[in-house]
Design a protein around this motif. Structure first.
Motif, PDB file in Angstrom:
ATOM      1  N   LEU A 284     -51.155 -38.928 -48.922  1.00  0.00           N
ATOM      2  CA  LEU A 284     -49.798 -38.574 -49.362  1.00  0.00           C
ATOM      3  C   LEU A 284     -48.731 -39.473 -48.749  1.00  0.00           C
ATOM      4  O   LEU A 284     -47.655 -39.648 -49.330  1.00  0.00           O
ATOM      5  CB  LEU A 284     -49.515 -37.105 -49.015  1.00  0.00           C
ATOM      6  N   ASN A 292     -47.513 -36.366 -55.854  1.00  0.00           N
ATOM      7  CA  ASN A 292     -48.277 -35.374 -55.089  1.00  0.00           C
ATOM      8  C   ASN A 292     -48.995 -34.386 -56.001  1.00  0.00           C
ATOM      9  O   ASN A 292     -50.140 -33.993 -55.749  1.00  0.00           O
ATOM     10  CB  ASN A 292     -47.351 -34.619 -54.129  1.00  0.00           C
ATOM     11  N   TYR A 295     -52.073 -35.902 -57.463  1.00  0.00           N
ATOM     12  CA  TYR A 295     -53.157 -35.961 -56.476  1.00  0.00           C
ATOM     13  C   TYR A 295     -53.794 -34.582 -56.298  1.00  0.00           C
ATOM     14  O   TYR A 295     -55.024 -34.454 -56.209  1.00  0.00           O
ATOM     15  CB  TYR A 295     -52.614 -36.475 -55.139  1.00  0.00           C
ATOM     16  N   ILE A 332     -50.546 -30.070 -49.488  1.00  0.00           N
ATOM     17  CA  ILE A 332     -50.046 -31.077 -50.428  1.00  0.00           C
ATOM     18  C   ILE A 332     -48.693 -30.647 -51.000  1.00  0.00           C
ATOM     19  O   ILE A 332     -47.767 -31.450 -51.119  1.00  0.00           O
ATOM     20  CB  ILE A 332     -51.070 -31.290 -51.563  1.00  0.00           C
TER      21      ILE A 332
END
Length: 523
Positions: A284, A292, A295, A332
């Motif tokens: 990140l 983000n 991901y 995250i």
């Protein structure tokens, strides 16, 4: 026959020190569990505030506790309840009880005033001592080392199974290779890492500290977008860059050594989960905030396809460890907060140290001024015997005297001038590898000659007073079983000592107050 077998088994156990190693490992495992769950508790309380990197750093204290023994036993003593419970674990052994019960049995059967009921009690005590000795001094340590051997064979088999994946073709897909090289460049990784095309691997995995490889299914990966492929490689390469492969190797070794402690498996699993969080956090750092979510979706897709194999513990992959999905997605989602508002790590680290210190060290800790050579003559009187030929009783008695732990060889010999006169020839030396076990011997070596003389004279007077037909005691002290350098040698005869003290030495057993060595030697 049985006694001879046990004597040889005991020699082997003592020589290779399996018993000492096992109970040291048991002690360290209990200590580490307390340390580990203290860290676990702190992380649960501050889980959403501590950065993934610091979570892994905190586990370093736990790993150290599994590798470096905290052993203050014998040097310091504490009134802390935890230390009083833990320290005796290192000294577990029923060898001395067997020797005592054997001597008691041998003495009893020589008596005339015996009854069958008393005999059964004495024999039962001996058998019970042997049962405990077999269980705790032989079976448990040998089971521990045997299981380590089995797990090592399994580990090597799994490594071979993973290495067999090399037979598959190297990945040749140009698109995937270009994305991989671009990702390496972005993360500033210059090491040559090989991509292996392995059918059936739904989640790419990285493996190998030196010969590092990433295994993936080319067809499966090729279906993903360029960004998804990049995220996959960033995660795997973050494991490499963050030295997680080394840490995972250490965990596998510790898991093999401490196989018997189920609580450590919980802590190892949590540590691996935190390693996955750290890898996610490292990825990140190189992404834009709007990336983000993409991901996170890549991870969710990997978790959906996750299929655990027998060799999962050997590799690190995007799918991570079971039951870690919620923590990873939360990290995250709120990663910008970790970057914008770093937790007061110093405060939490100090809290951790204070709590662990409070558990183990609150209480008075004082250095023990040990008198290694002390023993009470009156405690030896019950071992009085008529004949020197009772080897087990003689050996048991010698080992209770000064430097008795180092009496490695004991021989009964006859005087050349008078074969009816018997003397003991006792050889002292150290065969211990562990320095802790050598403190008494090292203290003896530092004694001046007159103190050495006094120490063995006390031993000789004790033996000559307790063994009626013993004529003399000869002591020979060498450096070790592999170094025959002479440290001390002398023969003490009954005639000379009785002339010196003006009394039949055997009378001390009836009048112990007259024993000439009132004060124990100072080490």
């Amino acid at each position: 026959m049985i006694e001879t077998l046990f004597r040889y088994v005991n020699i082997v156990i003592d020589r290779i020190q399996i018993r000492e190693a096992f109970y040291m490992i048991l002690y360290m495992s209990i200590f580490a569990v307390i340390v580990g769950f203290t860290i676990y508790l702190i992380q649960e309380i501050f889980d959403k505030k501590i950065s993934p990197k610091w979570k892994v750093i905190m586990w370093g204290i736990f790993i150290i506790s599994l590798i470096v023994p905290l052993n203050i036993n014998g040097v310091y003593e504490s009134n802390n309840i935890f230390m009083k419970i833990l320290n005796p674990i290192q000294e577990i052994s029923f060898k001395q009880e067997v020797d005592e019960r054997q001597a008691e049995y041998n003495t009893y059967i020589q008596r005339q005033d015996t009854t069958f009921e008393e005999y059964k009690v004495v024999r039962g005590n001996l058998y019970m001592a042997y049962a405990k000795y077999i269980a705790f001094d032989i079976v448990l340590p040998c089971l521990w080392i045997g299981m380590i051997g089995i797990l090592m064979i399994r580990y090597l088999w799994l490594r071979r199974k993973i290495n067999r994946l090399r037979v598959s073709d190297l990945l040749t897909n140009k698109r995937i290779l270009e994305i991989f090289e671009e990702t390496k460049k972005e993360l500033n990784i210059k090491k040559d890492i090989v991509l292996i095309n392995q059918k059936g691997i739904l989640s790419p995995a990285i493996y190998g500290i030196i010969d590092t490889k990433i295994f993936l299914d080319e067809d499966n990966v090729n279906e993903k977008t360029d960004k998804e492929i990049k995220y996959i490689f960033m995660h795997e390469l973050s494991h490499y860059k963050g030295k997680d492969l080394v840490m995972n190797f250490v965990l596998n070794i510790l898991r093999t050594i401490y196989w018997f402690n189920p609580f450590l498996y919980i802590l190892f699993k949590r540590m691996r989960q935190d390693m996955e969080l750290k890898a996610d956090a490292n990825v990140l750092k190189h992404l834009k905030p709007e990336e983000n979510k993409e991901y996170a979706m890549t991870i969710i897709n990997a978790l959906r396809d996750r299929l655990y194999k027998s060799y999962e513990q050997e590799v690190l992959n995007l799918a991570g460890v079971e039951n870690d999905t919620e923590r990873r997605i939360y990290m995250i989602k709120f990663f910008p907060k970790f970057k914008a508002k770093p937790i007061r790590i110093t405060m939490i680290s100090l809290t951790l140290i204070v709590i662990i210190g409070g558990i183990f060290f609150i209480g008075n800790i004082a250095k023990v001024e040990e008198n290694y050579f002390a023993y009470d003559y009156e405690d030896m009187i019950p071992y009085k015997m008529q004949y020197v030929g009772d080897f087990n009783s003689v050996k048991n008695l010698v080992q209770k005297l000064s430097l008795g732990n180092y009496a490695q060889s004991i021989f009964t010999r006859s005087e050349e001038e008078n074969p009816e006169q018997y003397y003991l020839e006792i050889h002292y030396y150290t065969n211990y590898i562990v320095e802790e076990k050598n403190r008494e011997f090292e203290a003896f070596k530092e004694l001046p000659l007159e103190k050495k003389e006094e120490l063995f004279k006390k031993n000789a007077v004790t033996l000559l007073s307790l063994i009626d037909n013993l004529h003399a005691v000869e002591v020979i002290v060498n450096e070790s079983d592999y170094d025959s350098s002479m440290i001390y040698e002398k023969k003490y005869t009954r005639e000379e000592l009785e002339k010196e003290y003006g009394v039949d030495l055997r009378t001390y057993t009836y009048n112990p107050d007259n024993f000439p060595f009132k004060e124990d030697l100072e080490s």
